[in-house]
Design a protein around this motif. Sequence first.
Motif, PDB file in Angstrom:
ATOM      1  N   CYS A 111       0.841  -1.185   0.000  1.00  0.00           N
ATOM      2  CA  CYS A 111       0.000   0.000   0.000  1.00  0.00           C
ATOM      3  C   CYS A 111       0.882   1.243   0.000  1.00  0.00           C
ATOM      4  N   TRP A 112       0.260   2.416   0.114  1.00  0.00           N
ATOM      5  CA  TRP A 112       1.001   3.668  -0.082  1.00  0.00           C
ATOM      6  C   TRP A 112       1.536   4.272   1.208  1.00  0.00           C
ATOM      7  N   SER A 113       1.314   3.628   2.355  1.00  0.00           N
ATOM      8  CA  SER A 113       1.861   4.115   3.618  1.00  0.00           C
ATOM      9  C   SER A 113       1.781   3.000   4.649  1.00  0.00           C
ATOM     10  N   ALA A 114       2.469   3.211   5.781  1.00  0.00           N
ATOM     11  CA  ALA A 114       2.425   2.210   6.846  1.00  0.00           C
ATOM     12  C   ALA A 114       1.012   2.035   7.375  1.00  0.00           C
ATOM     13  N   THR A 115       0.306   3.153   7.563  1.00  0.00           N
ATOM     14  CA  THR A 115      -1.059   3.086   8.084  1.00  0.00           C
ATOM     15  C   THR A 115      -1.992   2.377   7.110  1.00  0.00           C
ATOM     16  N   GLN A 154       0.403  -7.759   4.188  1.00  0.00           N
ATOM     17  CA  GLN A 154       0.250  -6.307   4.269  1.00  0.00           C
ATOM     18  C   GLN A 154       0.730  -5.781   5.620  1.00  0.00           C
ATOM     19  N   ILE A 155       0.408  -6.491   6.689  1.00  0.00           N
ATOM     20  CA  ILE A 155       0.819  -6.066   8.024  1.00  0.00           C
ATOM     21  C   ILE A 155       2.338  -6.075   8.148  1.00  0.00           C
ATOM     22  N   VAL A 156       2.971  -7.101   7.596  1.00  0.00           N
ATOM     23  CA  VAL A 156       4.438  -7.163   7.610  1.00  0.00           C
ATOM     24  C   VAL A 156       5.021  -5.965   6.871  1.00  0.00           C
TER      25      VAL A 156
END
Length: 209
Positions: free
Chosen positions: A2-6, A48-50
């Motif tokens: 995705c485009w950011s950590a959040t 994704q979480i990693v």
Amino acid sequence: MCWSATADLVAGVGIAAVGVASVTAVTRAGRGRDLPLAALPLLLGAHQIVESLVWRADGGTGRAITVWAVIALPLLALWVPAAVLCAAPGSARHRLLLPLAVGSVTSAALAYNLATHQVTADIRGHTVGYGIHLSHSGPLITGYLLATVGSLLLSGDRRLVLFGLLAGTGAPLCWALWRLEFVSTWCALAALCSLVLLGWARGRPLSRH
């Protein structure tokens, strides 16, 4: 990705929740053979979480980056065709042996590449770039697609074929946006495919056993 950590963290939790619902659906139907495929969104959500951890570490090297690469490459190359074979009707299993064989060889080659070369990551605008050494990248990419997308298209199941078409057509678009370092949309594709799998899991007939 995705485009950011959040965004990665939120997408990962949401996709994993879809995975829990998929696993619950096939468990209630008593279809144990469907569990590996129903659990695929759990794996995609964890992925994704990693990556959210990779964002927070600002790239570089480390355990999270290695785990990300292992899931993305050798694990999925083997998991998807094996899971499709488990869930497929008897009439389709013979033809699914080919993608499984290709996936096994591809997974082994990818695992060897990861074991012998360090994986790196760097933040590029709204994307994460990964430095992964792949010897004979052309055959490996071909084998990866034949194993994953190919097994879905050969499954004989309407929803799984739809999943394969989404993955096969969506991946090039996501890759192009990622290469331009504009924005990463892989998480959106993973979420959409996971919802298709949830529909598949909920539509499975009750086991007769």
